[in-house]
Design a protein around this motif. Sequence first.
Motif, short mmCIF file in Angstrom:
data_model
loop_
_atom_site.label_atom_id
_atom_site.label_comp_id
_atom_site.label_asym_id
_atom_site.label_seq_id
_atom_site.Cartn_x
_atom_site.Cartn_y
_atom_site.Cartn_z
N GLN A 188 0.47 -1.39 0.32
CA GLN A 188 0.36 0.02 -0.38
C GLN A 188 1.27 1.20 -0.19
O GLN A 188 0.73 2.47 -0.89
N LYS A 235 1.94 1.79 -3.13
CA LYS A 235 1.02 2.49 -4.45
C LYS A 235 0.92 3.17 -4.17
O LYS A 235 0.74 4.56 -4.71
N SER A 236 1.24 4.23 -3.01
CA SER A 236 0.73 5.47 -2.67
C SER A 236 1.66 6.36 -3.18
O SER A 236 1.70 7.85 -3.41
N ASN A 244 3.31 6.42 -5.97
CA ASN A 244 3.09 5.87 -7.62
C ASN A 244 3.78 4.73 -7.73
O ASN A 244 4.34 5.23 -8.78
N PRO A 289 4.14 -2.00 -11.08
CA PRO A 289 4.03 -2.96 -10.83
C PRO A 289 5.24 -4.27 -10.09
O PRO A 289 5.85 -4.65 -9.94
N ILE A 344 7.30 -2.51 -6.51
CA ILE A 344 7.57 -3.14 -5.73
C ILE A 344 8.00 -4.02 -6.15
O ILE A 344 8.43 -4.83 -4.79
#
Length: 157
Positions: free
Chosen positions: A31, A34-35, A37, A40, A43
């Motif tokens: 999370q 993702k915050s 930006n 994938p 990440i």
Amino acid sequence: MLHKSYTVTEAQKKLEQYCAYQERCHEEVIQKLKSLNMIPQAIDTIIGHLLEHNFLNEERFARSFARGKFRIKHWGKIRIVRELKARQISRYNIDAALKEIDNEEYIAAFNELANKQWDFVRESNLLKKKKKVFDFLMRKGFENQLIYTKIAELAGN
């Protein structure tokens, strides 16, 4: 408003600090990324790095979570399990986490909490008082049988 974009290295450093500050589960880290930006692939790369360098460890998180929620918030095992499942922690790690809670300490904490709540609830109707205390202990996540037994003892029947 334009959000700052991070390189993989910058985000990696940021997440190392994030994980070093406090134990995190995979879901919180995802999370957070993702915050920021992150895409994938980035990440996955960063999570791999955090796991490899032991910044992220699901079992350590689960054990720490269980100890903390029990000792500080006085949560019962049911609530701890529910919260760990909500964070997508594996059954193996949940079982490991529950081993962190000493059974004698658990019963002592439960009894203390139940006694305090029984004294705290100002209710002249015994049935209503039992229900209020029962509901409180259920929200805290203690086992039904433990609660029934204790309330019967406190009510003197």
